[in-house]
Design a protein around this motif. Structure first.
Motif, PDB file in Angstrom:
ATOM      1  N   UNK A  25       0.792  -1.028  -0.053  1.00 40.48           N
ATOM      2  CA  UNK A  25      -0.061  -0.125   0.000  1.00 40.48           C
ATOM      3  C   UNK A  25       0.726   1.029  -0.179  1.00 40.48           C
ATOM      4  N   UNK A  26       0.718   2.134  -0.713  1.00 38.80           N
ATOM      5  CA  UNK A  26       1.295   3.350  -0.809  1.00 38.80           C
ATOM      6  C   UNK A  26       2.519   3.419  -1.819  1.00 38.80           C
ATOM      7  N   UNK A  27       2.663   2.254  -2.527  1.00 41.48           N
ATOM      8  CA  UNK A  27       3.816   2.163  -3.564  1.00 41.48           C
ATOM      9  C   UNK A  27       3.210   1.824  -4.950  1.00 41.48           C
ATOM     10  N   UNK A  28       2.188   2.369  -5.235  1.00 43.97           N
ATOM     11  CA  UNK A  28       1.777   2.197  -6.574  1.00 43.97           C
ATOM     12  C   UNK A  28       1.178   0.811  -6.900  1.00 43.97           C
ATOM     13  N   UNK A  29       1.331   0.546  -8.192  1.00 47.38           N
ATOM     14  CA  UNK A  29       0.955  -0.801  -8.604  1.00 47.38           C
ATOM     15  C   UNK A  29       2.251  -1.777  -8.995  1.00 47.38           C
ATOM     16  N   UNK A  30       3.263  -1.311  -8.435  1.00 46.28           N
ATOM     17  CA  UNK A  30       4.618  -2.286  -8.585  1.00 46.28           C
ATOM     18  C   UNK A  30       4.295  -3.372  -7.740  1.00 46.28           C
ATOM     19  N   UNK A  31       4.540  -4.886  -8.475  1.00 45.94           N
ATOM     20  CA  UNK A  31       4.475  -5.897  -7.652  1.00 45.94           C
ATOM     21  C   UNK A  31       5.897  -6.361  -7.490  1.00 45.94           C
ATOM     22  N   UNK A  32       5.912  -7.201  -6.483  1.00 43.30           N
ATOM     23  CA  UNK A  32       7.261  -7.566  -6.001  1.00 43.30           C
ATOM     24  C   UNK A  32       7.067  -9.155  -5.800  1.00 43.30           C
TER      25      UNK A  32
END
Length: 78
Positions: A25-32
């Protein structure tokens, strides 16, 4: 490491070694990417959930303890 709360309907999908992608949450749509390393044995009696732990593939200096994440299993066969 991340700790996930998995609800009763999804427990059958959890397997050690399972791959997942998570967003912070709060880091956009980037997935890890992460890999499931441990699954608790007992189900929580209040909300019928179980704790699942996953190892994050690559460290990120923006990650902080207590951040909320949403995770999705990849390559799941029911």
């Amino acid at each position: 490491m991340i700790q996930l709360t998995v609800y009763e309907k999804d427990i059958k999908l959890m397997k050690t070694g399972g791959k997942l992608l998570f967003r912070v949450n709060g880091m956009g749509k980037q997935s890890f990417p992460a890999t499931i390393i441990s699954i608790d044995q007992a189900v929580d009696e209040k909300d019928y959930s179980i704790k699942v732990y996953a190892k994050v593939k690559e460290a990120n200096s923006a990650f902080r303890p207590g951040m909320y994440v949403r995770a999705k299993l990849v390559n799941v066969k029911e």
